[in-house]
Design a protein around this motif. Structure first.
Motif, PDB file in Angstrom:
ATOM      1  N   SER A  45     -23.541 -59.270 -21.760  1.00 30.73           N
ATOM      2  CA  SER A  45     -23.313 -58.435 -23.508  1.00 30.73           C
ATOM      3  C   SER A  45     -24.420 -57.183 -23.041  1.00 30.73           C
ATOM      4  CB  SER A  45     -23.643 -58.910 -23.805  1.00 30.73           C
ATOM      5  OG  SER A  45     -23.683 -58.586 -25.442  1.00 30.73           O
ATOM      6  N   ARG A  46     -24.163 -56.076 -24.018  1.00 30.07           N
ATOM      7  CA  ARG A  46     -25.703 -54.867 -23.946  1.00 30.07           C
ATOM      8  C   ARG A  46     -26.158 -55.255 -25.307  1.00 30.07           C
ATOM      9  NH1 ARG A  46     -23.173 -49.708 -21.158  1.00 30.07           N
ATOM     10  NH2 ARG A  46     -22.503 -50.332 -19.992  1.00 30.07           N
ATOM     11  N   ARG A  71     -29.234 -56.182 -27.786  1.00 30.09           N
ATOM     12  CA  ARG A  71     -30.540 -56.217 -27.305  1.00 30.09           C
ATOM     13  C   ARG A  71     -32.154 -56.646 -28.577  1.00 30.09           C
ATOM     14  NH1 ARG A  71     -31.467 -49.800 -28.822  1.00 30.09           N
ATOM     15  NH2 ARG A  71     -30.711 -50.178 -30.607  1.00 30.09           N
ATOM     16  N   LEU A  82     -20.946 -44.056 -28.801  1.00 27.10           N
ATOM     17  CA  LEU A  82     -20.999 -45.386 -27.974  1.00 27.10           C
ATOM     18  C   LEU A  82     -19.292 -45.637 -27.101  1.00 27.10           C
ATOM     19  CD1 LEU A  82     -23.296 -47.662 -30.382  1.00 27.10           C
ATOM     20  CD2 LEU A  82     -23.414 -46.346 -28.301  1.00 27.10           C
ATOM     21  N   ARG A  83     -18.552 -45.257 -27.789  1.00 28.53           N
ATOM     22  CA  ARG A  83     -17.795 -45.583 -27.341  1.00 28.53           C
ATOM     23  C   ARG A  83     -17.395 -45.237 -26.062  1.00 28.53           C
ATOM     24  NH1 ARG A  83     -15.277 -46.838 -33.199  1.00 28.53           N
ATOM     25  NH2 ARG A  83     -15.367 -48.138 -33.145  1.00 28.53           N
ATOM     26  N   THR A 141     -19.286 -43.730 -23.943  1.00 28.68           N
ATOM     27  CA  THR A 141     -20.042 -43.527 -22.669  1.00 28.68           C
ATOM     28  C   THR A 141     -19.917 -45.541 -22.626  1.00 28.68           C
ATOM     29  OG1 THR A 141     -21.300 -44.216 -24.571  1.00 28.68           O
ATOM     30  CG2 THR A 141     -21.476 -42.581 -23.588  1.00 28.68           C
ATOM     31  N   ILE A 180     -19.646 -48.006 -24.331  1.00 23.71           N
ATOM     32  CA  ILE A 180     -20.975 -49.097 -24.548  1.00 23.71           C
ATOM     33  C   ILE A 180     -19.682 -50.178 -26.591  1.00 23.71           C
ATOM     34  CG2 ILE A 180     -22.759 -49.577 -25.827  1.00 23.71           C
ATOM     35  CD1 ILE A 180     -24.080 -47.576 -24.831  1.00 23.71           C
ATOM     36  N   SER A 181     -19.456 -50.443 -25.885  1.00 22.16           N
ATOM     37  CA  SER A 181     -18.757 -51.268 -27.501  1.00 22.16           C
ATOM     38  C   SER A 181     -19.589 -51.716 -28.032  1.00 22.16           C
ATOM     39  CB  SER A 181     -18.578 -52.710 -27.290  1.00 22.16           C
ATOM     40  OG  SER A 181     -18.281 -53.878 -27.855  1.00 22.16           O
ATOM     41  N   ASP A 214     -20.833 -55.047 -29.778  1.00 22.09           N
ATOM     42  CA  ASP A 214     -22.433 -55.635 -28.717  1.00 22.09           C
ATOM     43  C   ASP A 214     -23.989 -55.094 -29.060  1.00 22.09           C
ATOM     44  OD1 ASP A 214     -20.251 -57.407 -27.781  1.00 22.09           O
ATOM     45  OD2 ASP A 214     -20.572 -56.360 -25.433  1.00 22.09           O
ATOM     46  N   PHE A 215     -23.130 -54.285 -29.402  1.00 19.34           N
ATOM     47  CA  PHE A 215     -24.124 -53.138 -29.180  1.00 19.34           C
ATOM     48  C   PHE A 215     -24.798 -53.194 -31.393  1.00 19.34           C
ATOM     49  CE2 PHE A 215     -26.738 -48.836 -29.514  1.00 19.34           C
ATOM     50  CZ  PHE A 215     -27.986 -49.421 -28.159  1.00 19.34           C
TER      51      PHE A 215
END
Length: 374
Positions: free
Chosen positions: A150-151, A153, A245-246, A248, A250-251, A254-255
């Motif tokens: 997962s991304r 943070r 985000l989508r 690139t 990146i979910s 998750d983010f």
């Protein structure tokens, strides 16, 4: 550039032709519509048309004039024929009318009470159906966290925990103390005539530990934090940050969603423990001041009334309520439209959805725990 001129002349089949010539822009003073109003009095003309062959330049001021003529036609029962206007003016007028119809259709339509109730019921069922697939995405995101893929943070999660935890202590303190005072006062009115005023401590402690602390804290966080989540993610949707985000890969779950859900699920039980203490303290104020109970005796009665199972029940409920508030707030934010008004609607919907599901979950847990003997 010549001055704007308006000439009225009769047309075929009882029509009135407005001949426009010169420059019709914001920089010059245009002719008024009083002559048109006078000409339409008496119902002599059934149609108003335009002749713009001599029109040199125009801008939005022409559309304002046409709209004013249209209102006069409606008042006198005449039909406005825009075919003689410039092509661009006709197109702009069509777009303006289409937008007005789309924006005001629901407000102009009269609905009966049963229709309104039915629409709201359908909307609620649809929103509940949307919540379940989104919750499934969140569960999959949690699985990715456990697998280390997962991304999410950690730094952002800690910042959100600070926001939803320590910064919420003042409002939680106030509400919890007041709830404890109310429970103790109502209990005192009922128990004091029987000489059982001491059992106010039992009432307050059990109610706060098993139910009220978790529920009131969840409702507070729904109005405070759930609305904040919806507004934040809704603004990001309006600004197309979610789309970025989508793009690139990146979910957003998750983010953005997962840190908020983890923060609330960790902090809401801690706030519930604090709410228990403050609620029992509020009840002790009523017990000691109104019922003249010895403070030490009140503490001992409270200790004997509740068990660790009661507190564990409340903490379990608080964890579930935290997930509900986070999921509802983030879902409404991600579903937000592309306007400022849509952000407000998403915020309102997030609060309503959170509170409704908290109450439903509370009732479900109460029946389930009763059946299980917990």
């Amino acid at each position: 550039m010549s001055d704007p001129r308006l000439e009225l002349r009769p047309g075929p089949q009882g029509s009135l032709v407005l001949a426009l010539s010169g420059t019709w822009t914001l920089r010059v003073a245009l002719p008024g519509t009083g002559a048109v109003d006078t000409a339409l009095e008496g119902g002599v003309h059934s149609r108003v048309a335009f002749d713009t062959e001599a029109l040199e330049r125009w801008d939005t001021r022409l559309l304002v004039f046409v709209a004013a003529v249209g209102r006069i036609c409606e008042r006198h029962g005449a039909r406005l024929d825009p075919d003689g206007l410039p092509k661009g003016a006709r197109r702009l007028r069509e777009l303006e009318q289409a937008a007005a119809v789309h924006a005001g259709a629901e407000h102009r339509r009269d609905r009966t009470f049963l229709e309104a109730v039915g629409d709201q019921t359908i909307a609620f069922v649809r929103s509940a159906g949307e919540l379940l697939p989104f919750f499934g995405e969140v569960v999959m995101a949690v699985a990715r966290v456990l697998r280390g893929r997962s991304r999410m943070r950690a730094r952002e999660t800690l910042a959100i925990m600070q926001e939803v935890g320590a910064e919420a202590l003042p409002i939680v303190s106030l509400i919890s103390v007041l709830v404890g005072l109310i429970l103790a006062y109502v209990g005192a009115i009922q128990l004091q005539p029987f000489g059982a005023g001491l059992f106010v401590a039992n009432l307050v402690a059990i109610a706060m530990a098993r139910e009220m602390a978790a529920m009131m804290t969840g409702i507070i966080m729904a109005g405070r934090t759930g609305a904040s989540f919806a507004a934040t993610l809704g603004t990001m949707t309006v600004n197309e940050e979610i789309d970025a985000l989508r793009t690139t890969a990146i979910s957003p779950v998750d983010f953005l969603v997962l840190p908020r859900m983890v923060a609330l699920m960790l902090m809401l039980p801690l706030l519930t423990v604090y709410s228990n203490v403050m609620g029992i303290l509020g009840g002790a104020v009523v017990g000691v001041v109104l019922l003249d109970i010895d403070p030490l005796q009140y503490v001992i009665q409270t200790r004997d009334a509740v068990s660790l199972l009661d507190f564990a029940t409340g903490l379990f409920k608080a964890t579930v309520y935290g997930a509900i508030v986070a999921v509802a707030g983030c879902l409404r934010g991600l579903q937000c439209g592309r306007s400022a008004a849509a952000v407000g609607d998403a915020t309102t919907s997030a609060v309503v959805t959170s509170i409704v599901f908290i109450v439903v979950a509370s009732a479900t847990f109460t029946v389930m725990f009763q059946l299980l003997g917990i």
